[in-house]
Write a protein that holds these residues in place. Structure first.
Motif, mmCIF file in Angstrom:
data_model
loop_
_atom_site.group_PDB
_atom_site.id
_atom_site.type_symbol
_atom_site.label_atom_id
_atom_site.label_comp_id
_atom_site.label_asym_id
_atom_site.label_seq_id
_atom_site.Cartn_x
_atom_site.Cartn_y
_atom_site.Cartn_z
ATOM 1 N N TRP A 171 0.822 -1.211 0.000
ATOM 2 C CA TRP A 171 0.000 0.000 0.000
ATOM 3 C C TRP A 171 0.859 1.266 0.000
ATOM 4 O O TRP A 171 0.451 2.298 -0.538
ATOM 5 N N GLU A 172 2.042 1.204 0.570
ATOM 6 C CA GLU A 172 2.942 2.360 0.533
ATOM 7 C C GLU A 172 3.293 2.712 -0.917
ATOM 8 O O GLU A 172 3.284 3.890 -1.307
ATOM 9 N N THR A 173 3.609 1.699 -1.707
ATOM 10 C CA THR A 173 3.897 1.915 -3.126
ATOM 11 C C THR A 173 2.646 2.338 -3.887
ATOM 12 O O THR A 173 2.689 3.278 -4.699
ATOM 13 N N LEU A 174 1.524 1.673 -3.644
ATOM 14 C CA LEU A 174 0.285 1.989 -4.361
ATOM 15 C C LEU A 174 -0.211 3.399 -4.045
ATOM 16 O O LEU A 174 -0.730 4.100 -4.926
ATOM 17 N N ASP A 175 -0.058 3.813 -2.809
ATOM 18 C CA ASP A 175 -0.489 5.164 -2.429
ATOM 19 C C ASP A 175 0.314 6.212 -3.203
ATOM 20 O O ASP A 175 -0.234 7.194 -3.708
ATOM 21 N N TRP A 176 1.628 5.990 -3.319
ATOM 22 C CA TRP A 176 2.456 6.918 -4.107
ATOM 23 C C TRP A 176 2.021 6.888 -5.569
ATOM 24 O O TRP A 176 1.915 7.940 -6.216
ATOM 25 N N TRP A 177 1.758 5.717 -6.086
ATOM 26 C CA TRP A 177 1.372 5.554 -7.492
ATOM 27 C C TRP A 177 0.077 6.327 -7.801
ATOM 28 O O TRP A 177 -0.006 7.027 -8.814
ATOM 29 N N VAL A 178 -0.894 6.221 -6.925
ATOM 30 C CA VAL A 178 -2.174 6.906 -7.141
ATOM 31 C C VAL A 178 -1.986 8.416 -7.152
ATOM 32 O O VAL A 178 -2.618 9.142 -7.924
ATOM 33 N N LYS A 179 -1.091 8.922 -6.321
ATOM 34 C CA LYS A 179 -0.883 10.361 -6.207
ATOM 35 C C LYS A 179 0.045 10.928 -7.280
ATOM 36 O O LYS A 179 0.208 12.146 -7.375
ATOM 37 N N ASN A 180 0.667 10.078 -8.084
ATOM 38 C CA ASN A 180 1.659 10.528 -9.062
ATOM 39 C C ASN A 180 1.402 9.927 -10.436
ATOM 40 O O ASN A 180 2.321 9.440 -11.107
ATOM 41 N N ARG A 181 0.176 10.018 -10.884
ATOM 42 C CA ARG A 181 -0.199 9.370 -12.137
ATOM 43 C C ARG A 181 0.314 10.106 -13.374
ATOM 44 O O ARG A 181 0.154 9.624 -14.494
ATOM 45 N N ARG A 182 0.936 11.272 -13.187
ATOM 46 C CA ARG A 182 1.510 11.955 -14.354
ATOM 47 C C ARG A 182 2.734 11.197 -14.885
ATOM 48 O O ARG A 182 3.169 11.435 -16.011
ATOM 49 N N TYR A 183 3.300 10.315 -14.070
ATOM 50 C CA TYR A 183 4.372 9.439 -14.525
ATOM 51 C C TYR A 183 3.750 8.104 -14.910
ATOM 52 O O TYR A 183 2.866 7.601 -14.218
ATOM 53 N N PHE A 184 4.217 7.510 -15.996
ATOM 54 C CA PHE A 184 3.662 6.221 -16.394
ATOM 55 C C PHE A 184 4.441 5.106 -15.706
ATOM 56 O O PHE A 184 5.608 4.862 -16.018
#
Length: 381
Positions: A341-354
């Motif tokens: 979830w630590e990784t997924l939370d960052w991913w959700v908040k930074n979707r401008r990067y693919f």
């Protein structure tokens, strides 16, 4: 002596994937005067029929097949079919499928296996077969002795000067067909990787990095442009460059071609000036090995990266107006619900990067592979 080299279908990539590894071996054998016929079976509508036809048409003395681990069932079928249809044929196995786990030699049924880089070993092997010599004197082999027992010769040293290897045999393995459908091509400009990530294996030099000169790389690009009209390519080495100077030299020499390209880098090597030079030289996308945004998982993977370094490289690439691409892979032994979830939370908040999401794979010869064998999770190599 006639040699038939065959590239089998590759299970994880499309039909028009170009088999670079065996194409290097073909080029080296042809350079040394051997009679080589090539078959890129994946390009055919019926790859099995194409393979049978090649055997019947060419009636080779030696059959060489090189591939990677996911092609295991295709390679096994080919060797079984070849032995049935041409009983006196000498069969040779090479590529990452063998180098990453030599124990597959027994089950795949080849007479001889080439472990590690195949170019120099294949030349010496073919000379030895022609002359009826002693296979035990050829470094880098597995072979069956007169009693059928598997023997392994001394390991072969890595090729230090990669520029002595000719460019891949693009003609023999029908790059024209591949390029007509793919419209791009992934080259390699170096071999090996100096890093020791737990989920990754470099069959061409774990902990050992060697690079072609940039002039060699440019000669290969010129051949692809002039012969096939290539206008887009990738430098998808495990590590394209350890030093910025190599990237900048490449940028300066590729810019006059006016073509598009992409490459794979570690996040620690990039800065704003380097990315600007790459974009001006035609680079469109930079691939990064990210894997996780959890420090504990990155340490467990031996990535030698920190989340802040990943964020910095992605933001610099975004600001440079190039695309970035990376993967988060879940399932490392240190992974927990909380770390995921630590990784997924960052991913959700930074979707401008693919960034793609996937699972970790237990490839042969990796640390996690050997750990899984030790724990009894993998029981049959």
């Amino acid at each position: 002596m006639k040699i038939l080299l065959v590239a089998p279908p590759y299970a994880l990539l499309g039909r028009y994937f170009f088999p670079v590894g065996i194409a290097y071996v073909s080029a080296m054998l042809k350079k040394h005067g051997f009679h080589v016929v090539c078959c890129n079976s994946a390009l055919e509508d019926d790859w099995q029929e194409a393979f049978r036809n090649a055997l019947a048409r060419e009636k080779p003395d030696v059959l060489g097949i090189g591939s990677l681990t996911p092609s295991y069932p295709f390679v096994k079928w080919m060797f079984e079919t070849a032995k049935r249809e041409l009983p006196g044929l000498v069969t040779v196995l090479g590529g990452g499928i063998l180098s990453s786990e030599p124990e597959v030699f027994e089950s795949l049924g080849a007479d001889i296996g080439v472990v590690g880089e195949g170019e120099a070993t294949s030349v010496e092997l073919m000379h030895t077969l022609e002359q009826g010599g002693d296979l035990s004197a050829v470094a880098g082999l597995l072979y069956r002795d007169a009693e059928g027992k598997t023997r392994r010769t001394a390991p072969r040293a890595f090729i230090e000067d990669l520029d002595t290897v000719p460019i891949p045999d693009y003609e023999g393995f029908r790059f024209d067909i591949c390029h007509a459908h793919q419209k791009t091509h992934d080259m390699v400009s170096s071999r090996g990787c100096p890093f020791q990530c737990t989920f990754c294996i470099s069959a061409l030099g774990r902990g050992k990095y060697r690079a072609h000169s940039i002039d060699y790389v440019i000669r290969e690009i010129r051949h692809l442009v002039d012969t096939y009209g290539v206008q887009k390519f990738g430098l998808m080495d495990e590590v394209f460059a350890l030093r910025k100077e190599r990237i900048l030299e490449f940028c300066a020499k590729v810019r006059p071609f006016g073509i598009k390209w992409y490459t794979q880098l570690r996040v620690g090597v990039v800065d704003a000036g380097l990315l600007e030079s790459m974009r001006e030289a035609g680079c469109e996308t930079v691939f990064y090995g990210l894997e996780s945004m959890c420090p504990e998982v990155l340490r467990s993977m031996n990535k030698k990266l920190k989340p802040a370094e990943i964020e910095h490289a992605l933001e610099l690439t975004y600001q440079s107006r190039m695309d970035s691409f990376g993967n988060f892979i879940f399932g490392d032994p240190a992974e927990t619900t909380e770390t995921a979830w630590e990784t997924l939370d960052w991913w959700v908040k930074n979707r401008r990067y693919f960034v793609n999401l996937g699972k970790i794979d237990c490839w042969p010869c990796t640390k996690i592979y050997h750990d899984a064998i030790a724990r009894g999770i993998i029981q049959d190599k």
